[in-house]
Design a protein around this motif. Sequence first.
Motif, mmCIF file in Angstrom:
data_model
loop_
_atom_site.group_PDB
_atom_site.id
_atom_site.type_symbol
_atom_site.label_atom_id
_atom_site.label_comp_id
_atom_site.label_asym_id
_atom_site.label_seq_id
_atom_site.Cartn_x
_atom_site.Cartn_y
_atom_site.Cartn_z
ATOM 1 N N LEU A 32 36.842 28.990 46.925
ATOM 2 C CA LEU A 32 37.483 28.771 48.223
ATOM 3 C C LEU A 32 37.078 29.872 49.200
ATOM 4 N N HIS A 33 37.046 31.111 48.723
ATOM 5 C CA HIS A 33 36.561 32.220 49.559
ATOM 6 C C HIS A 33 35.136 31.958 50.032
ATOM 7 N N ASP A 34 34.247 31.580 49.120
ATOM 8 C CA ASP A 34 32.860 31.278 49.492
ATOM 9 C C ASP A 34 32.805 30.180 50.550
ATOM 10 N N THR A 35 33.644 29.179 50.384
ATOM 11 C CA THR A 35 33.679 28.048 51.321
ATOM 12 C C THR A 35 34.109 28.504 52.706
ATOM 13 N N ILE A 36 35.143 29.327 52.775
ATOM 14 C CA ILE A 36 35.600 29.850 54.062
ATOM 15 C C ILE A 36 34.507 30.688 54.717
ATOM 16 N N GLN A 37 33.866 31.531 53.921
ATOM 17 C CA GLN A 37 32.801 32.382 54.455
ATOM 18 C C GLN A 37 31.670 31.546 55.052
ATOM 19 N N PHE A 38 31.202 30.547 54.324
ATOM 20 C CA PHE A 38 30.126 29.695 54.810
ATOM 21 C C PHE A 38 30.561 28.879 56.023
ATOM 22 N N ALA A 39 31.749 28.296 55.949
ATOM 23 C CA ALA A 39 32.210 27.417 57.020
ATOM 24 C C ALA A 39 32.439 28.171 58.325
ATOM 25 N N MET A 40 33.059 29.350 58.227
ATOM 26 C CA MET A 40 33.380 30.108 59.428
ATOM 27 C C MET A 40 32.180 30.909 59.943
ATOM 28 N N ASP A 41 31.217 31.158 59.049
ATOM 29 C CA ASP A 41 29.998 31.916 59.359
ATOM 30 C C ASP A 41 30.208 33.420 59.263
ATOM 31 N N THR A 98 52.211 40.464 41.913
ATOM 32 C CA THR A 98 51.191 40.294 40.886
ATOM 33 C C THR A 98 49.829 40.206 41.563
ATOM 34 N N ILE A 99 48.848 40.881 41.006
ATOM 35 C CA ILE A 99 47.499 40.851 41.555
ATOM 36 C C ILE A 99 46.568 40.197 40.542
ATOM 37 N N ARG A 100 45.829 39.203 40.999
ATOM 38 C CA ARG A 100 44.868 38.525 40.129
ATOM 39 C C ARG A 100 43.520 38.435 40.826
ATOM 40 N N LYS A 101 42.479 38.304 40.017
ATOM 41 C CA LYS A 101 41.133 38.183 40.561
ATOM 42 C C LYS A 101 40.857 36.731 40.979
ATOM 43 N N PRO A 102 40.127 36.527 42.071
ATOM 44 C CA PRO A 102 39.922 35.173 42.600
ATOM 45 C C PRO A 102 39.158 34.242 41.671
ATOM 46 N N GLN A 103 38.308 34.773 40.815
ATOM 47 C CA GLN A 103 37.543 33.911 39.917
ATOM 48 C C GLN A 103 38.357 33.457 38.706
ATOM 49 N N SER A 104 39.593 33.969 38.587
ATOM 50 C CA SER A 104 40.424 33.630 37.420
ATOM 51 C C SER A 104 41.548 32.647 37.741
ATOM 52 N N VAL A 105 41.659 32.220 39.006
ATOM 53 C CA VAL A 105 42.776 31.364 39.416
ATOM 54 C C VAL A 105 42.240 30.142 40.157
ATOM 55 N N LYS A 106 42.699 28.955 39.773
ATOM 56 C CA LYS A 106 42.275 27.735 40.457
ATOM 57 C C LYS A 106 43.222 27.410 41.614
ATOM 58 N N ILE A 107 42.685 26.686 42.587
ATOM 59 C CA ILE A 107 43.421 26.468 43.841
ATOM 60 C C ILE A 107 44.400 25.309 43.788
ATOM 61 N N ASP A 108 44.216 24.344 42.866
ATOM 62 C CA ASP A 108 44.900 23.063 42.975
ATOM 63 C C ASP A 108 46.425 23.168 42.995
ATOM 64 N N LYS A 109 46.990 23.913 42.052
ATOM 65 C CA LYS A 109 48.441 24.062 41.989
ATOM 66 C C LYS A 109 49.002 24.627 43.291
ATOM 67 N N TYR A 110 48.361 25.634 43.826
ATOM 68 C CA TYR A 110 48.893 26.347 44.989
ATOM 69 C C TYR A 110 48.743 25.539 46.271
ATOM 70 N N GLY A 143 29.538 17.426 44.702
ATOM 71 C CA GLY A 143 30.041 18.572 43.952
ATOM 72 C C GLY A 143 30.082 19.834 44.763
ATOM 73 N N TYR A 144 29.973 19.739 46.058
ATOM 74 C CA TYR A 144 29.970 20.895 46.948
ATOM 75 C C TYR A 144 30.816 20.578 48.187
ATOM 76 N N PRO A 145 31.275 21.602 48.903
ATOM 77 C CA PRO A 145 32.106 21.372 50.092
ATOM 78 C C PRO A 145 31.295 20.778 51.244
ATOM 79 N N GLN A 146 32.026 20.239 52.222
ATOM 80 C CA GLN A 146 31.397 19.661 53.409
ATOM 81 C C GLN A 146 32.330 19.847 54.602
ATOM 82 N N ILE A 147 31.758 20.261 55.725
ATOM 83 C CA ILE A 147 32.544 20.381 56.957
ATOM 84 C C ILE A 147 32.523 19.026 57.672
#
Length: 217
Positions: A32-41, A98-110, A143-147
């Motif tokens: 999700l972070h990667d997606t925001i970075q690419f989408a927002m530039d 609680t602090i967790r690393k982004p690669q260890s948590v999936k977005i769907d539940k949240y 299998g990849y995001p799209q704007i």
Amino acid sequence: MKAYQIKIELKDSSPSIWRRVIIPADVTFKRLHDTIQFAMDWQDYHLYEFDIPQEQLRITNDEEAYEQFKYYSTKFKSKELPKAKDKREFISRVLERTIRKPQSVKIDKYLETYKELEYVYDFGDYWRHRVTFENVLEDYPYGYPQIIDGEGACPPEDVGGIGGYANFLEAWSDAQHPDHEAMRSWGEVQRYREFNIHEKNDLFKCCLKLKKTTRGQ
């Protein structure tokens, strides 16, 4: 493939800077972070975090903060925190969330539960983004995001936050401004440019396509 339609907005931006994106559902906060970075530039130079206050949860690539939390939460897991060791309440503040690393948590539940997340990029300029859940797509074919929509150019990196960006735009847009030429030169070096949805989607397809590796999505 199940996917989410989300809206990413740069808070307090004027004129408004936002993107509407479709992202596969079964991905981590790192993706999700990667997606925001690419989408927002953005250029992905700085630390970032997702804040989920409902669960006192911070998801971040801030390695120092993660290691502090891991150390103190392990040390004081089963016993009360001694006041003598925490006179300035430093440890208490570390353990507030609680602090967790982004690669260890999936977005769907949240995303499905809370509908809205806050994402902060660059703790200096402090770019706050609102990530809003809008819809579920059950048959997304990629299998990849799209704007699918968006407006506004991304601010240059290290411009000084929302206030600095307003000053930058004033000089950038006014040929009579004493800093016009300097800002034009600096902005070009910083790759400041108008939002181009086709260019961004080509980048998604090229760089974020189905990266199912041991590092996570």
